[in-house]
Design a protein around this motif. Structure first.
Motif, PDB file in Angstrom:
ATOM      1  N   ASP A   1       0.842  -1.185   0.000  1.00 41.76           N
ATOM      2  CA  ASP A   1       0.000   0.000   0.000  1.00 41.76           C
ATOM      3  C   ASP A   1       0.878   1.236   0.000  1.00 41.76           C
ATOM      4  OD1 ASP A   1      -2.593  -1.150   0.061  1.00 41.76           O
ATOM      5  OD2 ASP A   1      -2.181  -1.801   2.102  1.00 41.76           O
ATOM      6  N   LYS A   2       0.463   2.257  -0.749  1.00 45.63           N
ATOM      7  CA  LYS A   2       1.386   3.334  -1.095  1.00 45.63           C
ATOM      8  C   LYS A   2       0.936   4.699  -0.582  1.00 45.63           C
ATOM      9  CE  LYS A   2       3.182   0.926  -5.141  1.00 45.63           C
ATOM     10  NZ  LYS A   2       3.449   0.975  -6.590  1.00 45.63           N
ATOM     11  N   PHE A   3       0.568   4.779   0.682  1.00 45.88           N
ATOM     12  CA  PHE A   3       0.253   6.086   1.238  1.00 45.88           C
ATOM     13  C   PHE A   3       1.498   6.953   1.341  1.00 45.88           C
ATOM     14  CE2 PHE A   3      -3.378   3.603   2.575  1.00 45.88           C
ATOM     15  CZ  PHE A   3      -4.412   4.480   2.337  1.00 45.88           C
ATOM     16  N   ASN A   4       2.682   6.321   1.464  1.00 48.95           N
ATOM     17  CA  ASN A   4       3.919   7.088   1.543  1.00 48.95           C
ATOM     18  C   ASN A   4       4.241   7.806   0.238  1.00 48.95           C
ATOM     19  OD1 ASN A   4       4.370   6.226   4.178  1.00 48.95           O
ATOM     20  ND2 ASN A   4       5.407   4.367   3.499  1.00 48.95           N
ATOM     21  N   THR A   5       3.592   7.419  -0.852  1.00 50.45           N
ATOM     22  CA  THR A   5       3.863   8.026  -2.150  1.00 50.45           C
ATOM     23  C   THR A   5       3.369   9.458  -2.216  1.00 50.45           C
ATOM     24  OG1 THR A   5       3.578   5.838  -3.094  1.00 50.45           O
ATOM     25  CG2 THR A   5       3.639   7.658  -4.650  1.00 50.45           C
ATOM     26  N   LEU A   6       2.507   9.865  -1.298  1.00 47.30           N
ATOM     27  CA  LEU A   6       2.024  11.242  -1.285  1.00 47.30           C
ATOM     28  C   LEU A   6       3.176  12.226  -1.206  1.00 47.30           C
ATOM     29  CD1 LEU A   6      -0.364  13.201  -1.104  1.00 47.30           C
ATOM     30  CD2 LEU A   6      -0.329  12.888   1.382  1.00 47.30           C
ATOM     31  N   THR A   7       4.178  11.939  -0.382  1.00 50.76           N
ATOM     32  CA  THR A   7       5.326  12.825  -0.252  1.00 50.76           C
ATOM     33  C   THR A   7       6.061  12.955  -1.566  1.00 50.76           C
ATOM     34  OG1 THR A   7       5.559  12.175   2.054  1.00 50.76           O
ATOM     35  CG2 THR A   7       7.467  13.214   1.010  1.00 50.76           C
ATOM     36  N   ASN A   8       6.261  11.844  -2.276  1.00 49.00           N
ATOM     37  CA  ASN A   8       6.950  11.888  -3.562  1.00 49.00           C
ATOM     38  C   ASN A   8       6.168  12.693  -4.590  1.00 49.00           C
ATOM     39  OD1 ASN A   8       8.966  10.261  -2.525  1.00 49.00           O
ATOM     40  ND2 ASN A   8       7.953   8.368  -3.160  1.00 49.00           N
ATOM     41  N   ALA A   9       4.836  12.566  -4.549  1.00 48.57           N
ATOM     42  CA  ALA A   9       4.004  13.313  -5.491  1.00 48.57           C
ATOM     43  C   ALA A   9       4.161  14.807  -5.287  1.00 48.57           C
ATOM     44  CB  ALA A   9       2.542  12.913  -5.339  1.00 48.57           C
TER      45      ALA A   9
ATOM     46  N   ALA B   1     -12.296  -4.705  10.008  1.00 45.45           N
ATOM     47  CA  ALA B   1     -11.532  -3.607   9.413  1.00 45.45           C
ATOM     48  C   ALA B   1     -10.092  -3.693   9.897  1.00 45.45           C
ATOM     49  CB  ALA B   1     -12.149  -2.264   9.786  1.00 45.45           C
ATOM     50  N   ASP B   2      -9.173  -3.952   8.979  1.00 47.73           N
ATOM     51  CA  ASP B   2      -7.758  -4.144   9.295  1.00 47.73           C
ATOM     52  C   ASP B   2      -6.954  -2.952   8.786  1.00 47.73           C
ATOM     53  OD1 ASP B   2      -5.186  -5.040   9.721  1.00 47.73           O
ATOM     54  OD2 ASP B   2      -5.375  -6.868   8.539  1.00 47.73           O
ATOM     55  N   ALA B   3      -6.428  -2.156   9.711  1.00 51.90           N
ATOM     56  CA  ALA B   3      -5.506  -1.055   9.416  1.00 51.90           C
ATOM     57  C   ALA B   3      -6.136   0.096   8.627  1.00 51.90           C
ATOM     58  CB  ALA B   3      -4.270  -1.569   8.680  1.00 51.90           C
ATOM     59  N   PRO B   4      -7.277   0.620   9.073  1.00 62.66           N
ATOM     60  CA  PRO B   4      -7.819   1.810   8.412  1.00 62.66           C
ATOM     61  C   PRO B   4      -7.125   3.077   8.909  1.00 62.66           C
ATOM     62  CG  PRO B   4      -9.220   1.241  10.246  1.00 62.66           C
ATOM     63  CD  PRO B   4      -8.122   0.190  10.206  1.00 62.66           C
ATOM     64  N   PHE B   5      -7.121   4.122   8.091  1.00 61.52           N
ATOM     65  CA  PHE B   5      -6.781   5.434   8.643  1.00 61.52           C
ATOM     66  C   PHE B   5      -8.061   6.018   9.232  1.00 61.52           C
ATOM     67  CE2 PHE B   5      -7.365   6.377   3.986  1.00 61.52           C
ATOM     68  CZ  PHE B   5      -8.474   7.207   4.064  1.00 61.52           C
ATOM     69  N   SER B   6      -7.904   6.937  10.146  1.00 67.54           N
ATOM     70  CA  SER B   6      -9.068   7.532  10.805  1.00 67.54           C
ATOM     71  C   SER B   6      -9.571   8.754  10.069  1.00 67.54           C
ATOM     72  CB  SER B   6      -8.730   7.899  12.253  1.00 67.54           C
ATOM     73  OG  SER B   6      -7.661   8.829  12.300  1.00 67.54           O
ATOM     74  N   ASP B   7      -8.649   9.486   9.480  1.00 68.90           N
ATOM     75  CA  ASP B   7      -8.964  10.769   8.843  1.00 68.90           C
ATOM     76  C   ASP B   7      -7.971  10.964   7.709  1.00 68.90           C
ATOM     77  OD1 ASP B   7      -8.516  13.697   8.401  1.00 68.90           O
ATOM     78  OD2 ASP B   7     -10.071  13.920   9.928  1.00 68.90           O
ATOM     79  N   LEU B   8      -8.459  11.142   6.489  1.00 67.64           N
ATOM     80  CA  LEU B   8      -7.573  11.246   5.327  1.00 67.64           C
ATOM     81  C   LEU B   8      -6.631  12.436   5.434  1.00 67.64           C
ATOM     82  CD1 LEU B   8      -6.598  10.392   2.578  1.00 67.64           C
ATOM     83  CD2 LEU B   8      -8.578  11.536   1.546  1.00 67.64           C
TER      84      LEU B   8
ATOM     85  N   SER C   1       3.179  -2.033  14.927  1.00 67.03           N
ATOM     86  CA  SER C   1       4.388  -1.894  14.109  1.00 67.03           C
ATOM     87  C   SER C   1       4.093  -1.345  12.713  1.00 67.03           C
ATOM     88  CB  SER C   1       5.087  -3.251  13.982  1.00 67.03           C
ATOM     89  OG  SER C   1       5.389  -3.791  15.247  1.00 67.03           O
ATOM     90  N   ASP C   2       2.863  -0.941  12.464  1.00 69.20           N
ATOM     91  CA  ASP C   2       2.470  -0.475  11.132  1.00 69.20           C
ATOM     92  C   ASP C   2       3.222   0.804  10.769  1.00 69.20           C
ATOM     93  OD1 ASP C   2       1.100   0.381   8.785  1.00 69.20           O
ATOM     94  OD2 ASP C   2      -0.752  -0.566   9.485  1.00 69.20           O
ATOM     95  N   GLN C   3       4.008   0.737   9.694  1.00 62.53           N
ATOM     96  CA  GLN C   3       4.772   1.883   9.224  1.00 62.53           C
ATOM     97  C   GLN C   3       4.060   2.639   8.105  1.00 62.53           C
ATOM     98  OE1 GLN C   3       7.820   2.828  10.725  1.00 62.53           O
ATOM     99  NE2 GLN C   3       7.035   1.297  12.179  1.00 62.53           N
ATOM    100  N   VAL C   4       2.926   2.139   7.673  1.00 66.46           N
ATOM    101  CA  VAL C   4       2.182   2.786   6.591  1.00 66.46           C
ATOM    102  C   VAL C   4       1.056   3.654   7.153  1.00 66.46           C
ATOM    103  CG1 VAL C   4       0.814   2.405   4.495  1.00 66.46           C
ATOM    104  CG2 VAL C   4       2.762   0.914   5.007  1.00 66.46           C
ATOM    105  N   ILE C   5       0.204   3.042   7.961  1.00 65.64           N
ATOM    106  CA  ILE C   5      -0.847   3.785   8.664  1.00 65.64           C
ATOM    107  C   ILE C   5      -0.614   3.583  10.153  1.00 65.64           C
ATOM    108  CG2 ILE C   5      -3.323   4.036   9.052  1.00 65.64           C
ATOM    109  CD1 ILE C   5      -3.794   3.010   6.237  1.00 65.64           C
ATOM    110  N   PRO C   6      -0.172   4.609  10.865  1.00 67.61           N
ATOM    111  CA  PRO C   6       0.208   4.442  12.268  1.00 67.61           C
ATOM    112  C   PRO C   6      -0.925   3.905  13.138  1.00 67.61           C
ATOM    113  CG  PRO C   6       1.059   6.518  11.420  1.00 67.61           C
ATOM    114  CD  PRO C   6       0.144   5.953  10.361  1.00 67.61           C
ATOM    115  N   TYR C   7      -0.516   3.250  14.199  1.00 70.68           N
ATOM    116  CA  TYR C   7      -1.400   2.545  15.121  1.00 70.68           C
ATOM    117  C   TYR C   7      -2.501   3.434  15.700  1.00 70.68           C
ATOM    118  CZ  TYR C   7      -2.421  -0.434  19.249  1.00 70.68           C
ATOM    119  OH  TYR C   7      -3.011  -1.212  20.221  1.00 70.68           O
ATOM    120  N   HIS C   8      -2.178   4.683  15.971  1.00 66.49           N
ATOM    121  CA  HIS C   8      -3.166   5.551  16.625  1.00 66.49           C
ATOM    122  C   HIS C   8      -4.393   5.787  15.750  1.00 66.49           C
ATOM    123  CE1 HIS C   8      -2.327   9.282  14.338  1.00 66.49           C
ATOM    124  NE2 HIS C   8      -1.079   8.866  14.317  1.00 66.49           N
TER     125      HIS C   8
END
Length: 326
Positions: A41-49, A215-222, A272-279
């Motif tokens: 999953d590529k949420f980290n790609t936002l920074t590159n964009a 629901a596994d590893a959702p973000f809370s707020d985009l 340990s989620d490095q894509v969408i943080p635990y909080h």
């Protein structure tokens, strides 16, 4: 040649056309319980964009669409028969004229339930289905849907379109199993978890509800996840607020998760989620109504079911959603 069924049905689910299409011979060296993806999953790609587009270009782009959230791949990398899982190709039409593709994985033991699986924001079902290939061995049919633009599905992805596609798949699946008295579950991972919460939280009162939601590893707020990703880089730190406010705010799980109740909810997130943080997972859980259960894991993003203990928690929940699976 081994042959698989191919299903074609309209959005209303009133016609089914079946014919056989040739498939390759299954590989004998892969077992379903050995294939679990750590999906990219590529949420980290936002920074590159942001860096590539520049401030003005990125603002215009983000204000134009939510497509930045999706990174589809048209190539099919493997099929379930390579893991000795029987499946059928499913094609269905959306109200706005797109043609969606999915796989219906068939239970290898007496049917215990049906699971609607919604994958993450990158690649397609061929790289995500490994997370659920073990479930047919446990007696569950699993429908894996590719949103528009992913795999063999037509169109270009965005949040509104993906949410519409989830609805089309849900309607098809309900119609297909209308004569079967069996539990029906929705399981989403990452952006699929976000879509699951959005969709189930907005099901009309006169529409059949699922038995439970996972629901596994959702973000809370985009906007929050966008700010976090941009703040992580010194070149993009200053852009975190102007960019994030250009993203749509109408799909945030915290706004819909309470509406799922009284349908049981199992929310999963890895510390340990490095894509969408635990909080993010904890915040979604706090907004949910009862009955709800939180499984805290320790795996990479959406790699939950690589761990036998976590698989068992899911099986416990599927067997009795009204009782704590933990």
């Amino acid at each position: 040649m081994l042959k698989q069924k191919r299903l074609v049905i309209s959005h209303q689910g009133v016609q089914t056309l079946r014919h056989y299409m040739a498939r390759g011979k299954p590989s004998s060296g892969i077992q379903a319980d050995q294939i679990v993806n750590v999906t990219s999953d590529k949420f980290n790609t936002l920074t590159n964009a942001v860096l590539k587009l520049g401030l003005l270009g990125a603002l215009l782009f983000l204000s134009a669409c939510s497509g930045l959230l999706f990174y589809p791949d048209k190539q099919i990398y493997r099929t379930p028969d390579q893991a000795q899982v029987h499946y059928e190709n499913v094609f269905l039409n959306t109200p706005d004229g797109e043609r969606l593709h999915g796989w219906l994985l068939r239970a290898s033991t007496p049917l215990r339930g049906v699971i609607y699986f919604l994958h993450g924001n990158a690649e397609n079902i061929s790289t995500h289905c490994g997370n659920v290939l073990w479930l047919p061995q446990q007696g569950y049919d699993v429908f894996c849907l590719d949103y528009r633009g992913f795999g063999l599905s037509s169109g270009k992805p965005d949040m509104a379109g993906a949410l519409s596609d989830v609805g089309a798949g849900y309607e098809w699946l309900r119609a297909y199993y209308s004569d079967v008295n069996t539990p029906f579950f929705v399981l989403g991972q990452s952006i699929g978890a976000v879509l699951s919460i959005n969709f189930v939280g907005q099901i009309p009162p006169d529409t059949a509800k699922p038995s439970a939601v996972i629901a596994d590893a959702p973000f809370s707020d985009l906007r929050d996840i966008a700010r976090e990703k941009l703040a992580a880089g010194w070149l993009t730190w200053a852009f975190q607020y102007p960019f994030s406010y250009m993203l749509p705010a109408e799909y945030d799980p915290v706004d819909y998760v309470r509406n799922i109740s009284p349908i049981p909810l199992l929310l999963i997130h890895s510390a340990s989620d490095q894509v969408i943080p635990y909080h993010h997972g904890k915040r979604v859980f706090q907004h949910a109504g009862d009955p709800k259960y939180f499984l805290s894991t320790d795996t990479p993003h959406t790699a939950t079911f690589s761990v036998p203990e976590y698989r068992q928690v899911l099986l416990n929940f599927l067997d009795n959603p009204e009782q704590s699976p933990l």
